[in-house]
Design an enzyme around this catalytic site. Structure first.
Site, PDB file in Angstrom:
ATOM      1  N   SER A 102       0.814  -1.214   0.000  1.00 50.97           N
ATOM      2  CA  SER A 102       0.000   0.000   0.000  1.00 50.97           C
ATOM      3  C   SER A 102       0.852   1.271   0.000  1.00 50.97           C
ATOM      4  O   SER A 102       0.458   2.275  -0.592  1.00 50.97           O
ATOM      5  CB  SER A 102      -0.975   0.008   1.173  1.00 50.97           C
ATOM      6  N   LEU A 129       7.116  -9.360 -11.998  1.00 52.09           N
ATOM      7  CA  LEU A 129       6.211  -8.308 -11.554  1.00 52.09           C
ATOM      8  C   LEU A 129       5.845  -7.427 -12.733  1.00 52.09           C
ATOM      9  O   LEU A 129       6.728  -6.878 -13.399  1.00 52.09           O
ATOM     10  CB  LEU A 129       6.886  -7.480 -10.457  1.00 52.09           C
ATOM     11  N   GLU A 130       4.581  -7.299 -13.002  1.00 55.62           N
ATOM     12  CA  GLU A 130       4.088  -6.464 -14.098  1.00 55.62           C
ATOM     13  C   GLU A 130       3.801  -5.084 -13.526  1.00 55.62           C
ATOM     14  O   GLU A 130       2.728  -4.826 -12.993  1.00 55.62           O
ATOM     15  CB  GLU A 130       2.838  -7.096 -14.704  1.00 55.62           C
ATOM     16  N   GLN A 168      11.843 -19.869 -13.515  1.00 57.84           N
ATOM     17  CA  GLN A 168      12.190 -18.640 -14.233  1.00 57.84           C
ATOM     18  C   GLN A 168      13.190 -17.830 -13.448  1.00 57.84           C
ATOM     19  O   GLN A 168      13.174 -17.805 -12.223  1.00 57.84           O
ATOM     20  CB  GLN A 168      10.952 -17.838 -14.578  1.00 57.84           C
TER      21      GLN A 168
END
Length: 171
Positions: A102, A129-130, A168
């Site tokens: 947050s 992480l996109e 990955q």
């Protein structure tokens, strides 16, 4: 399904059923584990032609891999892929969800836009992480920052992920 709390997470890690490498017990909160941003990023190249979204689509055709020492400057509206420093192994009866924190959402940083599910039975996988800057100011994204958290849940039954992103390493 039931969310694992701190005591259950630590019990699984001590038993070796959940492996996080590297790991520090201080990463574990009341019901989540903080993960840190690594130095590799995948950035989108300027568009030259239409990219067709099909089952055979390969993100590497439209992105470039870079590595930074100090920070990556994420401009307003820009999307990139980052990756966690930690490699995660989950047993066949635990899955997870990646969530942004947050404190970063409040400045417009979307840490994980889609595909936030971690399959049960993943092995030594860094988490991609996109990331997107949805705010109006440029953001300097620093490797080593505790950028996101994972929430772990017990599955009903067991399954093991064996897809193309098993183990990955890069975004």
């Amino acid at each position: 399904m039931a969310v694992l709390t701190r005591s259950e997470i630590l019990r699984h890690i001590e038993a070796g059923t959940i492996v996080i490498d590297p790991f520090d017990p201080a990463q574990v909160g009341p019901a989540s584990i903080d993960l840190h941003l690594d130095r590799q990023f995948r950035v989108f190249r300027p568009a030259q032609e239409i990219f067709h979204v099909t089952d055979d689509a390969d993100y590497r055709e439209v992105t470039s891999l870079i590595e930074v020492d100090d920070y990556f400057l994420l401009l307003p509206g820009q999307a990139i892929h980052g990756v966690t420093q930690e490699r995660i192994t989950l047993p066949p009866d635990i899955c997870g969800w990646i969530q942004g924190r947050s404190r970063f959402a409040r400045i417009g940083l979307m840490v994980h836009v889609t595909a936030n599910f971690m399959q049960p039975g993943i092995t030594r996988a860094k988490q991609v992480l996109e990331m997107n800057n949805a705010g109006p100011v440029p953001l300097a994204i620093h490797p080593g920052t505790a950028i996101c958290q994972i929430i772990l849940e017990e599955c009903v039954g067991q399954a093991t992920y064996a897809g193309r992103f098993q183990e990955q390493e890069l975004p």
